[in-house]
Design a protein around this motif. Structure first.
Motif, PDB file in Angstrom:
ATOM      1  N   MET A   1      47.851  52.063  29.126  1.00 45.53           N
ATOM      2  CA  MET A   1      47.093  51.434  28.042  1.00 45.53           C
ATOM      3  C   MET A   1      45.924  50.668  28.645  1.00 45.53           C
ATOM      4  O   MET A   1      46.077  49.967  29.636  1.00 45.53           O
ATOM      5  N   THR A   2      44.758  50.826  27.989  1.00 47.50           N
ATOM      6  CA  THR A   2      43.568  50.100  28.426  1.00 47.50           C
ATOM      7  C   THR A   2      43.282  48.978  27.451  1.00 47.50           C
ATOM      8  O   THR A   2      43.191  49.208  26.241  1.00 47.50           O
ATOM      9  N   SER A   3      43.168  47.727  27.990  1.00 47.12           N
ATOM     10  CA  SER A   3      42.936  46.555  27.149  1.00 47.12           C
ATOM     11  C   SER A   3      41.740  45.786  27.665  1.00 47.12           C
ATOM     12  O   SER A   3      41.550  45.644  28.889  1.00 47.12           O
ATOM     13  N   ILE A   4      40.938  45.300  26.719  1.00 41.31           N
ATOM     14  CA  ILE A   4      39.803  44.465  27.138  1.00 41.31           C
ATOM     15  C   ILE A   4      40.201  42.993  27.258  1.00 41.31           C
ATOM     16  O   ILE A   4      39.431  42.160  27.717  1.00 41.31           O
ATOM     17  N   LEU A   5      41.421  42.657  26.803  1.00 44.41           N
ATOM     18  CA  LEU A   5      41.911  41.277  26.883  1.00 44.41           C
ATOM     19  C   LEU A   5      42.683  41.019  28.174  1.00 44.41           C
ATOM     20  O   LEU A   5      42.649  39.918  28.721  1.00 44.41           O
ATOM     21  N   THR A   6      43.416  42.000  28.605  1.00 43.01           N
ATOM     22  CA  THR A   6      44.230  41.850  29.807  1.00 43.01           C
ATOM     23  C   THR A   6      43.873  42.959  30.789  1.00 43.01           C
ATOM     24  O   THR A   6      44.140  44.131  30.532  1.00 43.01           O
ATOM     25  N   ASN A   7      43.273  42.547  31.913  1.00 44.10           N
ATOM     26  CA  ASN A   7      42.886  43.509  32.945  1.00 44.10           C
ATOM     27  C   ASN A   7      43.914  43.407  34.074  1.00 44.10           C
ATOM     28  O   ASN A   7      43.758  42.605  35.009  1.00 44.10           O
ATOM     29  N   SER A   8      44.957  44.189  33.991  1.00 42.29           N
ATOM     30  CA  SER A   8      46.047  44.117  34.973  1.00 42.29           C
ATOM     31  C   SER A   8      45.569  44.464  36.378  1.00 42.29           C
ATOM     32  O   SER A   8      45.998  43.857  37.376  1.00 42.29           O
ATOM     33  N   SER A   9      44.679  45.423  36.480  1.00 44.10           N
ATOM     34  CA  SER A   9      44.189  45.841  37.799  1.00 44.10           C
ATOM     35  C   SER A   9      43.420  44.713  38.479  1.00 44.10           C
ATOM     36  O   SER A   9      43.580  44.449  39.680  1.00 44.10           O
ATOM     37  N   ALA A  10      42.586  44.039  37.681  1.00 41.50           N
ATOM     38  CA  ALA A  10      41.808  42.927  38.243  1.00 41.50           C
ATOM     39  C   ALA A  10      42.730  41.787  38.662  1.00 41.50           C
ATOM     40  O   ALA A  10      42.519  41.133  39.695  1.00 41.50           O
ATOM     41  N   MET A  11      43.757  41.500  37.856  1.00 39.54           N
ATOM     42  CA  MET A  11      44.694  40.435  38.189  1.00 39.54           C
ATOM     43  C   MET A  11      45.440  40.734  39.490  1.00 39.54           C
ATOM     44  O   MET A  11      45.631  39.855  40.344  1.00 39.54           O
ATOM     45  N   ALA A  12      45.850  42.015  39.665  1.00 37.03           N
ATOM     46  CA  ALA A  12      46.555  42.405  40.887  1.00 37.03           C
ATOM     47  C   ALA A  12      45.645  42.310  42.098  1.00 37.03           C
ATOM     48  O   ALA A  12      46.039  41.823  43.172  1.00 37.03           O
ATOM     49  N   ALA A  13      44.380  42.778  41.913  1.00 36.34           N
ATOM     50  CA  ALA A  13      43.424  42.716  43.018  1.00 36.34           C
ATOM     51  C   ALA A  13      43.113  41.270  43.390  1.00 36.34           C
ATOM     52  O   ALA A  13      42.995  40.920  44.572  1.00 36.34           O
ATOM     53  N   LEU A  14      42.986  40.387  42.377  1.00 36.85           N
ATOM     54  CA  LEU A  14      42.692  38.979  42.621  1.00 36.85           C
ATOM     55  C   LEU A  14      43.850  38.292  43.352  1.00 36.85           C
ATOM     56  O   LEU A  14      43.651  37.473  44.251  1.00 36.85           O
ATOM     57  N   SER A  15      45.081  38.631  42.965  1.00 34.06           N
ATOM     58  CA  SER A  15      46.256  38.050  43.628  1.00 34.06           C
ATOM     59  C   SER A  15      46.311  38.454  45.096  1.00 34.06           C
ATOM     60  O   SER A  15      46.596  37.625  45.978  1.00 34.06           O
ATOM     61  N   THR A  16      46.030  39.721  45.341  1.00 32.70           N
ATOM     62  CA  THR A  16      46.014  40.209  46.722  1.00 32.70           C
ATOM     63  C   THR A  16      44.926  39.513  47.518  1.00 32.70           C
ATOM     64  O   THR A  16      45.131  39.110  48.683  1.00 32.70           O
ATOM     65  N   LEU A  17      43.755  39.340  46.912  1.00 28.74           N
ATOM     66  CA  LEU A  17      42.634  38.688  47.603  1.00 28.74           C
ATOM     67  C   LEU A  17      42.966  37.234  47.937  1.00 28.74           C
ATOM     68  O   LEU A  17      42.602  36.728  48.997  1.00 28.74           O
ATOM     69  N   ARG A  18      43.633  36.553  46.989  1.00 30.14           N
ATOM     70  CA  ARG A  18      44.042  35.170  47.270  1.00 30.14           C
ATOM     71  C   ARG A  18      45.012  35.087  48.450  1.00 30.14           C
ATOM     72  O   ARG A  18      44.916  34.197  49.297  1.00 30.14           O
ATOM     73  N   SER A  19      45.960  36.032  48.506  1.00 29.17           N
ATOM     74  CA  SER A  19      46.927  36.058  49.611  1.00 29.17           C
ATOM     75  C   SER A  19      46.233  36.298  50.940  1.00 29.17           C
ATOM     76  O   SER A  19      46.543  35.658  51.950  1.00 29.17           O
ATOM     77  N   ILE A  20      45.257  37.228  50.913  1.00 26.32           N
ATOM     78  CA  ILE A  20      44.513  37.518  52.141  1.00 26.32           C
ATOM     79  C   ILE A  20      43.702  36.303  52.586  1.00 26.32           C
ATOM     80  O   ILE A  20      43.662  35.950  53.766  1.00 26.32           O
ATOM     81  N   SER A  21      43.076  35.618  51.638  1.00 24.96           N
ATOM     82  CA  SER A  21      42.289  34.418  51.963  1.00 24.96           C
ATOM     83  C   SER A  21      43.162  33.323  52.557  1.00 24.96           C
ATOM     84  O   SER A  21      42.766  32.611  53.483  1.00 24.96           O
ATOM     85  N   SER A  22      44.392  33.180  52.008  1.00 23.39           N
ATOM     86  CA  SER A  22      45.320  32.180  52.537  1.00 23.39           C
ATOM     87  C   SER A  22      45.724  32.504  53.970  1.00 23.39           C
ATOM     88  O   SER A  22      45.764  31.621  54.836  1.00 23.39           O
ATOM     89  N   ASP A  23      46.005  33.796  54.213  1.00 20.26           N
ATOM     90  CA  ASP A  23      46.367  34.211  55.573  1.00 20.26           C
ATOM     91  C   ASP A  23      45.195  34.013  56.531  1.00 20.26           C
ATOM     92  O   ASP A  23      45.386  33.622  57.698  1.00 20.26           O
TER      93      ASP A  23
ATOM     94  N   ASN B   1      37.150  45.260  37.762  1.00 17.44           N
ATOM     95  CA  ASN B   1      36.309  44.596  36.772  1.00 17.44           C
ATOM     96  C   ASN B   1      35.357  45.577  36.075  1.00 17.44           C
ATOM     97  O   ASN B   1      34.972  45.363  34.919  1.00 17.44           O
ATOM     98  N   SER B   2      35.006  46.629  36.785  1.00 16.59           N
ATOM     99  CA  SER B   2      34.080  47.605  36.194  1.00 16.59           C
ATOM    100  C   SER B   2      34.771  48.508  35.170  1.00 16.59           C
ATOM    101  O   SER B   2      34.115  49.149  34.346  1.00 16.59           O
ATOM    102  N   ASP B   3      36.113  48.544  35.207  1.00 13.75           N
ATOM    103  CA  ASP B   3      36.842  49.403  34.251  1.00 13.75           C
ATOM    104  C   ASP B   3      36.597  48.991  32.810  1.00 13.75           C
ATOM    105  O   ASP B   3      36.465  49.833  31.910  1.00 13.75           O
ATOM    106  N   SER B   4      36.547  47.674  32.568  1.00 11.72           N
ATOM    107  CA  SER B   4      36.345  47.202  31.197  1.00 11.72           C
ATOM    108  C   SER B   4      34.953  47.557  30.692  1.00 11.72           C
ATOM    109  O   SER B   4      34.754  47.777  29.489  1.00 11.72           O
ATOM    110  N   GLN B   5      33.977  47.620  31.586  1.00 10.70           N
ATOM    111  CA  GLN B   5      32.638  47.999  31.184  1.00 10.70           C
ATOM    112  C   GLN B   5      32.571  49.470  30.814  1.00 10.70           C
ATOM    113  O   GLN B   5      31.778  49.889  29.963  1.00 10.70           O
ATOM    114  N   ASN B   6      33.410  50.278  31.442  1.00 10.91           N
ATOM    115  CA  ASN B   6      33.407  51.713  31.156  1.00 10.91           C
ATOM    116  C   ASN B   6      33.879  51.997  29.717  1.00 10.91           C
ATOM    117  O   ASN B   6      33.587  53.061  29.150  1.00 10.91           O
TER     118      ASN B   6
END
Length: 323
Positions: A1-23, A312-317
């Motif tokens: 399902m594609t939603s413009i309110l909840t971007n699961s892919s962006a949330m997962a990517a952001l979580s991973t980026l935060r973990s990498i930044s912490s490391d 983030n670009s998925d929602s624009q598509n």
């Protein structure tokens, strides 16, 4: 399902980026400080051990300073004793020369007098940091000298300071208050003349009378006049030889103490190095490993940013579906 309110892919990517930044932050901290365990939160057990051992190493450094002070004192006393032995040996040689028939004993006595003055000068000069183990002008006799020699921690965690001792009473050459406490001022009983070999002393001599001091009761000064008999000279030689034996024993003990201090000082230096190495193994960072990890994290960070950008670009598509 594609939603413009909840971007699961962006949330997962952001979580991973935060973990990498912490490391990355942790890795950069290790690289900048050089420590793998820099605080108790990194590893409480290793941090506690390292902190305790660093504290002990500071104590060992202080012990090393104390050993240096002890070595200086024993060196000074030993140098004075060694010089005194040379002078007393010279006095013994002069007395032997006075035994020669026809020798002018008064001239030899002048030489002996100057040698005595040299002994007084040597004893009074052998002082370091206000302590003199060869000359005593106090009403209190010089007793055992203590020097800090070690710092130890038992298996139970209790600490103690080890002490090196030297009985300075054996090294005192001149005592101006109590002549019996000085190696050169005390009375020496000897056998002379017909009593030699009988075990019965019939002569008593002392070598030096310090300024302000009192001569031992019933003892004669080791000095010569034109009428000094050969029997008395023999007794003086025996007394001086006994003093030499006593001084040699004292110098040997002092030399052994000085050697012990030197060995302990070397051991302290080696022990401090070993403790530093042990602490390093517990808390130091492996810079090769950390630099490699940093490179990997930088690569992961770039990929994470790229993944977040794609998410983030998925929602624009979705907009293209409504054209």
């Amino acid at each position: 399902m594609t939603s413009i309110l909840t971007n699961s892919s962006a949330m997962a990517a952001l979580s991973t980026l935060r973990s990498i930044s912490s490391d990355m932050e942790s890795t950069q901290g290790r690289i900048s400080s050089g420590l793998r365990v820099g605080s108790a939160s990194d590893n409480a057990a290793y941090w506690s051990i390292a902190t305790t051992m660093r504290s002990d190493n500071k104590a060992l450094s202080t012990v090393q300073d104390a050993l240096g002070l002890g070595a200086a004192k024993t060196d000074t006393a030993y140098t004075g004793l060694n010089a005194a032995i040379d002078v007393v040996s010279e006095i013994k040689a002069k007395l032997v020369a006075a035994r020669e028939p026809g020798v002018d004993k008064t001239k030899i006595d002048k030489e002996i007098t100057e040698l005595k003055n040299q002994l007084v000068s040597t004893a009074t000069s052998a002082s370091f940091s206000g302590e003199n183990w060869l000359y005593n002008d106090s009403t209190t006799a010089i007793g055992t000298k203590e020097m800090v020699g070690s710092f130890t921690r038992s298996a139970s965690g209790s600490v103690s300071v080890g002490i090196l001792e030297f009985d300075a009473a054996t090294s005192v050459l001149i005592d101006t208050v109590d002549s019996d406490n000085g190696q050169l001022t005390k009375a020496i009983e000897v056998e002379q003349g017909a009593n030699v070999g009988t075990g019965t002393a019939n002569g008593t001599y002392y070598l030096v009378l310090a300024s302000g001091g009192t001569a031992p009761t019933g003892a004669d000064s080791i000095s010569l006049t034109s009428s000094t008999s050969s029997e008395d000279i023999d007794g003086m030689i025996s007394a001086v030889d006994a003093m030499l034996t006593s001084l040699t024993d004292s110098a040997a003990t002092l030399g052994a103490t000085n050697k012990r201090i030197s060995m302990q000082d070397d051991f302290m230096a080696d022990l401090m190095d070993v403790i530093d190495k042990g602490v390093g193994r517990l808390v130091d960072a492996d810079m090769n490993e950390e630099s490699t990890r940093l490179k990997a994290l930088q690569t992961q960070q770039q990929l994470g940013i790229q993944a977040l950008s794609i998410a983030n670009s998925d929602s624009q598509n979705i907009l293209s579906l409504f054209r």
